[in-house]
Design a protein around this motif. Sequence first.
Motif, PDB file in Angstrom:
ATOM      1  N   GLN A  23     -21.053 -16.353  20.643  1.00 45.07           N
ATOM      2  CA  GLN A  23     -20.209 -15.338  21.289  1.00 45.07           C
ATOM      3  C   GLN A  23     -20.506 -13.968  20.692  1.00 45.07           C
ATOM      4  OE1 GLN A  23     -16.008 -16.086  21.029  1.00 45.07           O
ATOM      5  NE2 GLN A  23     -16.182 -18.223  21.692  1.00 45.07           N
ATOM      6  N   PHE A  24     -20.425 -12.950  21.556  1.00 47.88           N
ATOM      7  CA  PHE A  24     -20.651 -11.571  21.141  1.00 47.88           C
ATOM      8  C   PHE A  24     -19.534 -10.695  21.708  1.00 47.88           C
ATOM      9  CE2 PHE A  24     -24.574 -13.833  21.311  1.00 47.88           C
ATOM     10  CZ  PHE A  24     -25.292 -13.410  20.194  1.00 47.88           C
ATOM     11  N   TRP A  25     -18.814 -10.024  20.808  1.00 50.75           N
ATOM     12  CA  TRP A  25     -17.725  -9.129  21.194  1.00 50.75           C
ATOM     13  C   TRP A  25     -18.030  -7.738  20.640  1.00 50.75           C
ATOM     14  CZ3 TRP A  25     -13.760 -11.232  24.191  1.00 50.75           C
ATOM     15  CH2 TRP A  25     -13.762 -12.626  24.291  1.00 50.75           C
ATOM     16  N   ALA A  26     -17.260  -6.767  21.072  1.00 49.70           N
ATOM     17  CA  ALA A  26     -17.468  -5.396  20.591  1.00 49.70           C
ATOM     18  C   ALA A  26     -17.209  -5.335  19.088  1.00 49.70           C
ATOM     19  CB  ALA A  26     -16.536  -4.438  21.336  1.00 49.70           C
ATOM     20  N   ARG A  27     -18.064  -4.585  18.355  1.00 48.67           N
ATOM     21  CA  ARG A  27     -17.843  -4.331  16.936  1.00 48.67           C
ATOM     22  C   ARG A  27     -18.652  -3.102  16.531  1.00 48.67           C
ATOM     23  NH1 ARG A  27     -20.951  -9.668  14.566  1.00 48.67           N
ATOM     24  NH2 ARG A  27     -22.938  -8.709  13.969  1.00 48.67           N
ATOM     25  N   GLU A  28     -18.292  -2.538  15.406  1.00 49.79           N
ATOM     26  CA  GLU A  28     -18.960  -1.333  14.931  1.00 49.79           C
ATOM     27  C   GLU A  28     -20.417  -1.619  14.585  1.00 49.79           C
ATOM     28  OE1 GLU A  28     -17.669   1.701  14.860  1.00 49.79           O
ATOM     29  OE2 GLU A  28     -15.751   0.957  15.634  1.00 49.79           O
ATOM     30  N   ALA A  29     -21.290  -0.632  14.794  1.00 44.75           N
ATOM     31  CA  ALA A  29     -22.702  -0.778  14.465  1.00 44.75           C
ATOM     32  C   ALA A  29     -22.853  -1.143  12.991  1.00 44.75           C
ATOM     33  CB  ALA A  29     -23.456   0.508  14.772  1.00 44.75           C
ATOM     34  N   GLY A  30     -23.584  -2.192  12.716  1.00 45.81           N
ATOM     35  CA  GLY A  30     -23.784  -2.642  11.347  1.00 45.81           C
ATOM     36  C   GLY A  30     -22.656  -3.492  10.808  1.00 45.81           C
ATOM     37  N   GLY A  31     -21.593  -3.675  11.595  1.00 48.80           N
ATOM     38  CA  GLY A  31     -20.460  -4.479  11.148  1.00 48.80           C
ATOM     39  C   GLY A  31     -20.790  -5.964  11.130  1.00 48.80           C
ATOM     40  N   GLY A  32     -20.033  -6.709  10.351  1.00 48.13           N
ATOM     41  CA  GLY A  32     -20.246  -8.150  10.242  1.00 48.13           C
ATOM     42  C   GLY A  32     -19.545  -8.903  11.351  1.00 48.13           C
ATOM     43  N   PRO A  33     -19.804 -10.217  11.442  1.00 49.76           N
ATOM     44  CA  PRO A  33     -19.165 -11.045  12.463  1.00 49.76           C
ATOM     45  C   PRO A  33     -17.648 -10.982  12.381  1.00 49.76           C
ATOM     46  CG  PRO A  33     -20.970 -12.232  11.404  1.00 49.76           C
ATOM     47  CD  PRO A  33     -20.747 -10.977  10.608  1.00 49.76           C
ATOM     48  N   THR A  34     -17.001 -10.944  13.531  1.00 53.19           N
ATOM     49  CA  THR A  34     -15.541 -10.881  13.591  1.00 53.19           C
ATOM     50  C   THR A  34     -14.912 -12.258  13.662  1.00 53.19           C
ATOM     51  OG1 THR A  34     -15.496 -10.803  16.012  1.00 53.19           O
ATOM     52  CG2 THR A  34     -15.715  -8.701  14.845  1.00 53.19           C
ATOM     53  N   GLY A  35     -15.737 -13.276  13.868  1.00 50.10           N
ATOM     54  CA  GLY A  35     -15.195 -14.617  14.052  1.00 50.10           C
ATOM     55  C   GLY A  35     -14.952 -14.946  15.505  1.00 50.10           C
ATOM     56  N   GLY A  36     -15.154 -13.950  16.383  1.00 48.47           N
ATOM     57  CA  GLY A  36     -14.957 -14.181  17.806  1.00 48.47           C
ATOM     58  C   GLY A  36     -13.497 -14.372  18.150  1.00 48.47           C
ATOM     59  N   VAL A  37     -13.255 -14.911  19.319  1.00 46.17           N
ATOM     60  CA  VAL A  37     -11.906 -15.237  19.771  1.00 46.17           C
ATOM     61  C   VAL A  37     -11.819 -16.758  19.840  1.00 46.17           C
ATOM     62  CG1 VAL A  37     -10.233 -15.040  21.637  1.00 46.17           C
ATOM     63  CG2 VAL A  37     -11.713 -13.101  21.089  1.00 46.17           C
ATOM     64  N   PRO A  38     -11.047 -17.388  18.966  1.00 46.77           N
ATOM     65  CA  PRO A  38     -11.011 -18.853  18.944  1.00 46.77           C
ATOM     66  C   PRO A  38     -10.672 -19.414  20.319  1.00 46.77           C
ATOM     67  CG  PRO A  38      -9.825 -17.951  17.062  1.00 46.77           C
ATOM     68  CD  PRO A  38     -10.132 -16.800  17.965  1.00 46.77           C
ATOM     69  N   SER A  39     -11.481 -20.326  20.796  1.00 44.67           N
ATOM     70  CA  SER A  39     -11.257 -20.912  22.108  1.00 44.67           C
ATOM     71  C   SER A  39     -10.800 -22.347  21.971  1.00 44.67           C
ATOM     72  CB  SER A  39     -12.536 -20.838  22.955  1.00 44.67           C
ATOM     73  OG  SER A  39     -13.591 -21.523  22.345  1.00 44.67           O
ATOM     74  N   VAL A  40      -9.902 -22.756  22.840  1.00 43.38           N
ATOM     75  CA  VAL A  40      -9.406 -24.123  22.829  1.00 43.38           C
ATOM     76  C   VAL A  40     -10.017 -24.947  23.943  1.00 43.38           C
ATOM     77  CG1 VAL A  40      -7.237 -23.505  21.720  1.00 43.38           C
ATOM     78  CG2 VAL A  40      -7.374 -23.531  24.216  1.00 43.38           C
ATOM     79  N   ALA A  41     -10.763 -24.320  24.837  1.00 46.77           N
ATOM     80  CA  ALA A  41     -11.358 -25.067  25.943  1.00 46.77           C
ATOM     81  C   ALA A  41     -12.624 -24.393  26.408  1.00 46.77           C
ATOM     82  CB  ALA A  41     -10.368 -25.173  27.097  1.00 46.77           C
ATOM     83  N   SER A  42     -13.565 -25.194  26.852  1.00 42.05           N
ATOM     84  CA  SER A  42     -14.795 -24.679  27.437  1.00 42.05           C
ATOM     85  C   SER A  42     -15.422 -25.783  28.262  1.00 42.05           C
ATOM     86  CB  SER A  42     -15.767 -24.202  26.361  1.00 42.05           C
ATOM     87  OG  SER A  42     -16.888 -23.562  26.945  1.00 42.05           O
ATOM     88  N   GLY A  43     -16.269 -25.400  29.188  1.00 42.12           N
ATOM     89  CA  GLY A  43     -16.912 -26.390  30.034  1.00 42.12           C
ATOM     90  C   GLY A  43     -18.215 -25.887  30.597  1.00 42.12           C
ATOM     91  N   LEU A  44     -18.944 -26.788  31.236  1.00 41.67           N
ATOM     92  CA  LEU A  44     -20.218 -26.480  31.857  1.00 41.67           C
ATOM     93  C   LEU A  44     -20.327 -27.220  33.178  1.00 41.67           C
ATOM     94  CD1 LEU A  44     -22.585 -26.890  28.762  1.00 41.67           C
ATOM     95  CD2 LEU A  44     -21.934 -24.723  29.821  1.00 41.67           C
ATOM     96  N   THR A  45     -21.039 -26.629  34.127  1.00 46.32           N
ATOM     97  CA  THR A  45     -21.359 -27.302  35.386  1.00 46.32           C
ATOM     98  C   THR A  45     -22.850 -27.163  35.650  1.00 46.32           C
ATOM     99  OG1 THR A  45     -20.889 -25.323  36.716  1.00 46.32           O
ATOM    100  CG2 THR A  45     -19.070 -26.872  36.358  1.00 46.32           C
ATOM    101  N   ARG A  46     -23.401 -28.101  36.422  1.00 42.64           N
ATOM    102  CA  ARG A  46     -24.820 -28.070  36.772  1.00 42.64           C
ATOM    103  C   ARG A  46     -24.994 -28.678  38.158  1.00 42.64           C
ATOM    104  NH1 ARG A  46     -28.446 -31.577  32.979  1.00 42.64           N
ATOM    105  NH2 ARG A  46     -27.628 -33.251  34.301  1.00 42.64           N
ATOM    106  N   PRO A  47     -25.672 -27.972  39.079  1.00 44.69           N
ATOM    107  CA  PRO A  47     -25.848 -28.525  40.429  1.00 44.69           C
ATOM    108  C   PRO A  47     -26.859 -29.656  40.463  1.00 44.69           C
ATOM    109  CG  PRO A  47     -27.021 -26.445  40.240  1.00 44.69           C
ATOM    110  CD  PRO A  47     -26.249 -26.621  38.958  1.00 44.69           C
ATOM    111  N   ILE A  48     -26.778 -30.459  41.496  1.00 48.02           N
ATOM    112  CA  ILE A  48     -27.750 -31.510  41.723  1.00 48.02           C
ATOM    113  C   ILE A  48     -29.143 -30.888  41.848  1.00 48.02           C
ATOM    114  CG2 ILE A  48     -27.470 -31.405  44.230  1.00 48.02           C
ATOM    115  CD1 ILE A  48     -27.818 -34.414  44.356  1.00 48.02           C
ATOM    116  N   SER A  49     -30.163 -31.633  41.479  1.00 46.78           N
ATOM    117  CA  SER A  49     -31.528 -31.126  41.571  1.00 46.78           C
ATOM    118  C   SER A  49     -31.833 -30.653  42.993  1.00 46.78           C
ATOM    119  CB  SER A  49     -32.519 -32.220  41.168  1.00 46.78           C
ATOM    120  OG  SER A  49     -32.377 -32.556  39.813  1.00 46.78           O
ATOM    121  N   GLY A  50     -32.401 -29.452  43.108  1.00 46.25           N
ATOM    122  CA  GLY A  50     -32.756 -28.900  44.406  1.00 46.25           C
ATOM    123  C   GLY A  50     -31.711 -27.998  45.008  1.00 46.25           C
ATOM    124  N   GLU A  51     -30.525 -27.916  44.409  1.00 48.51           N
ATOM    125  CA  GLU A  51     -29.447 -27.061  44.910  1.00 48.51           C
ATOM    126  C   GLU A  51     -29.190 -25.921  43.926  1.00 48.51           C
ATOM    127  OE1 GLU A  51     -27.720 -26.788  47.584  1.00 48.51           O
ATOM    128  OE2 GLU A  51     -27.930 -28.693  48.670  1.00 48.51           O
TER     129      GLU A  51
END
Length: 376
Positions: A116-144
Amino acid sequence: MPSAARGAAATLARRIGLDAYRSSEVALAVSEAATNLQRHARDGALLLRVLRTPDRAGVEFVTVDTGPGIADVEAALSDGVSSAGTLGIGLGAVARLADAFDIHSLPGRGTVLAAQFWAREAGGGPTGGVPSVASGLTRPISGETSCGDAWAVRIDEGGPEAPRSPSSGTAHSGTYGMYGTHSPGLFGGGPGTPGTLTSGGSGRSSASSEPAVLVVLCDGLGHGPLAALAAEAAVTAFRRSTARHPEPLLRDIHGALRGTRGGAVAVARIEPARGRVLYCGIGNVTGVLLGPDSRNGLLSAPGIVGSQMRTLRTFELPWKPGGALIMHSDGLTERWTADTMPGLLRHTPAVMAGQLLREAGVRRDDAGVVVVKGDW
């Protein structure tokens, strides 16, 4: 692939408001990951997407490949280690450029990486992002290019149940884009609830509602653009509905899918403070409560949402600390086991979803998977 990915990443970062310096860092990290896929993976894919909270936006990329895997992830993340032919920054630098970074590799089988990449000051260290409790992925059938599977997440902050009018299914409700963020109201202790089958009525347990995560997965009937339209209609109805429990949510989705192909749909409500999960599904959607030492299947009834939907029943099971809720379409085989993916539960929802898609996904159907997991 790397140059196209780099350009797309920079454009997306600028579009959501990241400054030029931060956008260049996003592009650099994505280019390194894409080059690794091109040079070392037998079969790989890279996903770029926007993450949103109510007041900010970020960029996430996820890579999934089918081998050869990384034998020593810790060494690969060390300074000075980069893949031949890449820009030379290495995975360790990608991790430092990212605000949140996770990787899970199975030697000989494949690797999933999410950053994950969020806004931060130039040269600043990682902010830890925004903790997420859910995520998912989808993928179409081959050829679609259109996928008939879709998912969405809402955060219910809790409070008294409001009476529902006939038009309440079209009212706007809060959503958090591609993932759910932690809410302070979700944390707290409470006794576990024994697994039970609630009545086929409203699906509510009381006149008030606990803070919760709500999640839906829809597998539109068939595949292609018409299946994608059905899945999109289900997600839109889920987001707009004022319902806060699985059964009334499914009824709102059922109404929204009339006139479409329809589909298989499951809705779950996770209440961390009460230590329970409520689940209601119609059609061929697989639900699994995965614990450190357990796997419990969640049942869906036969039918097609939008066409033929029998009496709804909500199943209630205890939420186990350190566990996760996994929902997926039949584009993933049910034969997967966590034992073949050591350490899976230690990773973020995005990486878990990617590893499950890599491990269990089939190419002859649309595939969709969503994972809910939090430090509750």
